[in-house]
Design an enzyme around this catalytic site. Structure first.
Site, PDB file in Angstrom:
ATOM      1  CG  HIS A 136      58.738  46.110  20.440  1.00  0.00           C
ATOM      2  ND1 HIS A 136      59.308  45.228  19.545  1.00  0.00           N
ATOM      3  CD2 HIS A 136      58.598  47.285  19.761  1.00  0.00           C
ATOM      4  CE1 HIS A 136      59.522  45.846  18.392  1.00  0.00           C
ATOM      5  NE2 HIS A 136      59.101  47.095  18.492  1.00  0.00           N
ATOM      6  CG  HIS A 137      56.275  40.532  17.765  1.00  0.00           C
ATOM      7  ND1 HIS A 137      56.718  39.297  18.192  1.00  0.00           N
ATOM      8  CD2 HIS A 137      55.217  40.274  16.944  1.00  0.00           C
ATOM      9  CE1 HIS A 137      55.971  38.350  17.651  1.00  0.00           C
ATOM     10  NE2 HIS A 137      55.055  38.912  16.903  1.00  0.00           N
ATOM     11  CB  CYS A 138      62.098  42.961  19.884  1.00  0.00           C
ATOM     12  SG  CYS A 138      62.149  44.121  21.273  1.00  0.00           S
ATOM     13  CG  ASN A 304      59.739  36.819  18.901  1.00  0.00           C
ATOM     14  OD1 ASN A 304      58.543  36.965  18.684  1.00  0.00           O
ATOM     15  ND2 ASN A 304      60.477  37.757  19.477  1.00  0.00           N
TER      16      ASN A 304
END
Length: 463
Positions: A136-138, A304
């Site tokens: 997941h991008h989180c 990120n």
């Protein structure tokens, strides 16, 4: 106890804003055969994955989102939920691999468990097999995800192309250098003036970049089939070109690798618009281009760290060399105009806002039907040398970008070994010609390489 930043949690909020999207990033590694024994392979992968604390943890949101979500260890971690096995139908070609990849990536990850999956894929042609890693991008942006994937190999992370990006060598000084301390009072006024000037110039550039970004998001672009509501189904394709071919174009025209990649994408999108009977215009392809602000000392951290630029890619220009030069000018102008700094400032500001307010703002913004941006193109530096997993060489590594915010196409650019790889995700219904988009990118690089070695007209035939 670790908490998600508002920016990281924003990827969960963006996913919640549209039930048709899954904000997981991924990569497919194609390996030489034969596939290892099932128990040995699962044991090896499990041992390497469990070295990463984030892959043993789940997200726990707080009541009413009054504070940031926490990363907590999963007390019932069962790797059988995460490591899965599949087989492609005969003949196990790229078409079958790409179809499986699209179907595996379109399903959302279960938030009751750690947010990742690893698929072992058998049945590829030429006695090959593959691994699809989905995260997941989180958890991580592209560079952090690539470090994670490389860490699953036999030799660990090794050297990547991430060291070549500008952010890896920058010091986080907010746009100016701190002056050296001095006891000379005659120097104080001079230092104060220079510091104030630097701050003023940086602020002006950042504000200018912020205005450009807001204008890009608020002002609708030209009507395009590339932007609009999406379904839950996806298509995927990929193509690779030799890095040496791209390097020759960079040297001949004094541009960057990213310039060449975006120019090739531009030319292929131009062809896609024409296939749809749409006239490519100067404002047809406003593109979201993430820019890494990850310094070299933060390479192994899972979070990120990106800013953004929103240039118009010149799809209205039929000449491929002119496209390349226009891309180079526009990216340079976007960088110099402060878009990158503005994006970084917004990310930094989000961290200072109370989480409850920040998360509601992100949910509101991501739920709005924006029409200004129509595509995403992200460049991820990968391993410089081919990796191995349990003694099997990773022959290809294919990036898989996510889609959101009404963008019906997303392109990830990955440098791996001696190749530059383009991975493309599209909405199933809105963009059925994903293979043509991939082939057009490779053709554009070939034509630019030919122009670099033997300059000749590259305009499309008239009539």
């Amino acid at each position: 106890m670790e908490r998600l930043t508002a920016f990281d949690a924003g990827f969960l909020d963006a996913e919640d804003a549209d039930r048709h999207v899954s904000l997981a990033v991924g990569a497919v590694s194609v390996l030489e055969g034969p596939v290892p024994d099932q128990h040995e392979l699962v044991a090896a992968i499990s041992e390497r994955i469990l070295r990463v604390p984030r892959l043993r943890q789940v997200v726990r949101r707080q009541p009413l989102d009054l504070s940031a979500p926490e990363w907590v260890d999963d007390p019932a971690l069962d790797l059988a939920h995460h490591i899965r096995r599949a087989a492609l139908p005969h003949p196990g070609d790229d078409e079958a691999l790409f179809r499986f990849t699209a179907e595996a990536m379109e399903t959302r990850l279960d938030r009751e468990r750690p947010l990742w999956q690893c698929w072992i894929i058998e049945g590829l042609a030429e006695d090959r097999w593959a691994m699809l890693m989905k995260v997941h991008h989180c958890i991580a942006d592209g560079i952090a995800t690539m470090h994670l994937l490389a860490g699953l190999s036999d030799g660990g992370e090794g050297e990547t192309y991430a060291g070549a990006i500008r952010a890896a060598h920058e010091r986080p000084q907010n746009g100016f250098s701190l002056p050296a301390l001095t006891l000379n009072p005659l120097r104080w006024a001079h230092i104060a003036w220079n510091t104030a000037s630097a701050l003023t110039a940086t602020a002006a550039m950042t504000i200018g970049g912020a205005v450009e970004i807001v204008d890009s998001l608020v002002r609708p672009g030209s009507s395009s089939s590339l932007n609009g509501p999406v379904t839950t189904m996806r298509r995927y394709s990929a193509v690779q070109v030799p890095l040496a071919r791209v390097a020759s174009v960079c040297q001949a025209f004094d541009v960057t690798l990213n310039d060449v990649a975006l120019a090739a994408i531009t030319d292929s999108y131009r062809a896609a618009l024409k296939r749809r009977g749409e006239e490519p215009r100067h404002n047809s392809l406003r593109t979201l281009v993430p820019v890494s602000v990850r310094s070299d000392d933060a390479a192994g951290r899972f979070d990120n760290r990106v800013s953004v630029m929103l240039p118009y890619l010149p799809v209205d220009e039929p000449d491929r060399v002119e496209q390349l030069q226009a891309v180079h000018r526009r990216l340079r102008r976007a960088k110099g105009g402060g878009q990158r700094q503005a994006g970084s400032a917004v990310v930094a500001a989000v961290k200072l806002v109370p989480f409850a307010l920040a998360t509601r703002a992100i949910r509101l913004l991501t739920s709005l039907p924006q029409r200004g941006v129509v595509a995403l193109a992200t460049n991820v530096p990968g391993p410089q040398h081919r990796l191995q997993v349990m003694g099997r060489e990773v022959l290809r590594m294919l990036p898989v970008p996510p889609m959101a915010l009404r963008l019906r196409t997303a392109v990830a650019i990955l440098s791996y070994g001696d190749d530059l790889v383009f991975g493309i995700t599209t909405d199933f219904d809105a963009f059925p010609d994903v293979d043509e988009l991939a082939a057009g990118i490779a053709e554009a690089v070939t034509c630019l390489s030919a122009a670099a070695h033997h300059p000749r007209p590259t305009r499309e035939p008239r009539g």
